[in-house]
Scaffold this motif. Structure first.
Motif, mmCIF file in Angstrom:
data_model
loop_
_atom_site.group_PDB
_atom_site.id
_atom_site.type_symbol
_atom_site.label_atom_id
_atom_site.label_comp_id
_atom_site.label_asym_id
_atom_site.label_seq_id
_atom_site.Cartn_x
_atom_site.Cartn_y
_atom_site.Cartn_z
ATOM 1 N N LEU A 27 22.460 74.948 45.182
ATOM 2 C CA LEU A 27 22.644 76.397 45.212
ATOM 3 C C LEU A 27 23.773 76.837 44.282
ATOM 4 O O LEU A 27 23.668 77.871 43.618
ATOM 5 N N ARG A 28 24.836 76.050 44.222
ATOM 6 C CA ARG A 28 25.919 76.371 43.275
ATOM 7 C C ARG A 28 25.421 76.324 41.840
ATOM 8 O O ARG A 28 25.808 77.160 41.002
ATOM 9 N N VAL A 34 29.060 79.124 47.547
ATOM 10 C CA VAL A 34 28.708 78.344 48.733
ATOM 11 C C VAL A 34 29.968 77.812 49.403
ATOM 12 O O VAL A 34 30.859 77.273 48.735
ATOM 13 N N THR A 35 30.033 77.945 50.710
ATOM 14 C CA THR A 35 31.050 77.281 51.522
ATOM 15 C C THR A 35 30.363 76.192 52.324
ATOM 16 O O THR A 35 29.482 76.490 53.140
ATOM 17 N N ILE A 93 27.049 76.807 54.571
ATOM 18 C CA ILE A 93 26.227 75.680 55.007
ATOM 19 C C ILE A 93 27.081 74.815 55.919
ATOM 20 O O ILE A 93 28.121 74.297 55.497
ATOM 21 N N THR A 94 26.666 74.658 57.163
ATOM 22 C CA THR A 94 27.428 73.839 58.092
ATOM 23 C C THR A 94 26.610 72.641 58.566
ATOM 24 O O THR A 94 25.425 72.776 58.886
ATOM 25 N N ASP A 95 27.252 71.501 58.550
ATOM 26 C CA ASP A 95 26.694 70.267 59.084
ATOM 27 C C ASP A 95 26.939 70.286 60.591
ATOM 28 O O ASP A 95 28.017 69.944 61.046
ATOM 29 N N ARG A 96 25.970 70.748 61.334
ATOM 30 C CA ARG A 96 25.945 70.990 62.781
ATOM 31 C C ARG A 96 26.563 72.344 63.135
ATOM 32 O O ARG A 96 27.490 72.824 62.503
ATOM 33 N N PHE A 97 25.988 72.923 64.209
ATOM 34 C CA PHE A 97 26.543 74.129 64.810
ATOM 35 C C PHE A 97 26.145 74.123 66.287
ATOM 36 O O PHE A 97 26.071 73.067 66.895
ATOM 37 N N ILE A 196 13.928 70.748 51.300
ATOM 38 C CA ILE A 196 14.976 71.586 51.870
ATOM 39 C C ILE A 196 15.324 72.733 50.929
ATOM 40 O O ILE A 196 15.467 73.885 51.362
ATOM 41 N N LEU A 197 15.436 72.438 49.634
ATOM 42 C CA LEU A 197 15.743 73.496 48.670
ATOM 43 C C LEU A 197 14.623 74.525 48.638
ATOM 44 O O LEU A 197 14.879 75.747 48.601
ATOM 45 N N SER A 198 13.378 74.074 48.676
ATOM 46 C CA SER A 198 12.237 74.995 48.671
ATOM 47 C C SER A 198 12.277 75.921 49.888
ATOM 48 O O SER A 198 12.083 77.139 49.773
ATOM 49 N N ALA A 199 12.543 75.345 51.066
ATOM 50 C CA ALA A 199 12.605 76.149 52.282
ATOM 51 C C ALA A 199 13.761 77.152 52.234
ATOM 52 O O ALA A 199 13.634 78.300 52.674
ATOM 53 N N THR A 200 14.871 76.728 51.660
ATOM 54 C CA THR A 200 16.040 77.597 51.581
ATOM 55 C C THR A 200 15.816 78.739 50.599
ATOM 56 O O THR A 200 16.139 79.904 50.897
ATOM 57 N N LEU A 201 15.255 78.439 49.442
ATOM 58 C CA LEU A 201 14.996 79.493 48.456
ATOM 59 C C LEU A 201 13.987 80.508 48.992
ATOM 60 O O LEU A 201 14.112 81.722 48.736
ATOM 61 N N ALA A 202 13.011 80.014 49.736
ATOM 62 C CA ALA A 202 12.043 80.938 50.341
ATOM 63 C C ALA A 202 12.743 81.863 51.343
ATOM 64 O O ALA A 202 12.457 83.073 51.417
#
Length: 205
Positions: A27-28, A34-35, A93-97, A196-202
């Protein structure tokens, strides 16, 4: 402009941490701010609590005490890192929530699901816009997790049965919350990252 909030979930050893970093880099490269953060942790206070809950004997804390510790860490993370980044317009973007707490403390270590939800509503009140669930066979995931060097193995030491219950719990959550995208994590990392990138861009439109 408000940002977008993306979480990664999955059992231990699923590869979600690696994939969260890959997505942040992708994404960057496309010009997004991005954080990238993690739970437990992501702020100074939350990182201190992380050491308490991820190291030591598996029976060190009861599920109820864990729930309070994780919620305290999440509140600090939300105040110090997530909300300021979203206010800047970042993609967080967080690794777990919170879904990890719903599964780890809410269902697999006791019948605390209702308590988890009440505490979440009272103290957190925020869920991601998009959740990427990296799904993998529990035996494979546990083998990967135990092969990693380090001291943060308290949950892995709870064994295969716990990992199996956690996977089932995550998949059940995914069927009831439309923000979830389930990604097959058993493939090569490049294929997983591409999906994952495809799902995120969508999602970002």
């Amino acid at each position: 402009m408000s940002g977008r909030f993306i979480s990664f979930e999955g059992i231990d050893g699923s590869g979600k941490s690696t994939q969260a970093r890959r997505l942040a880099d992708a994404l960057r490269a496309r010009g997004h701010a991005v954080t990238l953060t993690r739970e437990p942790g992501g702020s100074t206070g939350a990182e201190e609590i992380r050491r308490l809950v991820l190291e030591g004997d598996p029976d060190r804390w009861s599920a109820e005490t864990e729930l309070l510790l994780f919620t305290a860490a999440r509140r600090d993370h939300l105040e110090k890192t997530i909300r300021p980044a979203l206010a800047r317009g970042d993609i967080v973007i967080t690794d777990r929530f919170a879904d990890s707490t719903r599964i780890y403390q809410g269902t697999t270590r006791g019948d605390l699901a209702a308590t988890v939800d009440r505490l979440h509503d009272l103290m957190i009140g925020t869920d991601p816009d998009l959740t990427i669930l990296v799904d993998i066979d529990p035996e494979t995931g546990l083998s990967r997790a135990r092969a990693r060097a380090g001291t943060e193995l308290r949950f892995e030491d709870m064994g295969l049965a716990t990992q199996t219950r956690m996977r089932a719990g995550f998949l059940s959550l995914a069927t009831t919350h439309p923000r979830f995208r389930v990604i097959d994590g058993a493939r090569d990392p490049e294929s997983v990252a591409a999906d994952i990138l495809s799902a995120t861009l969508a999602h970002l439109g």
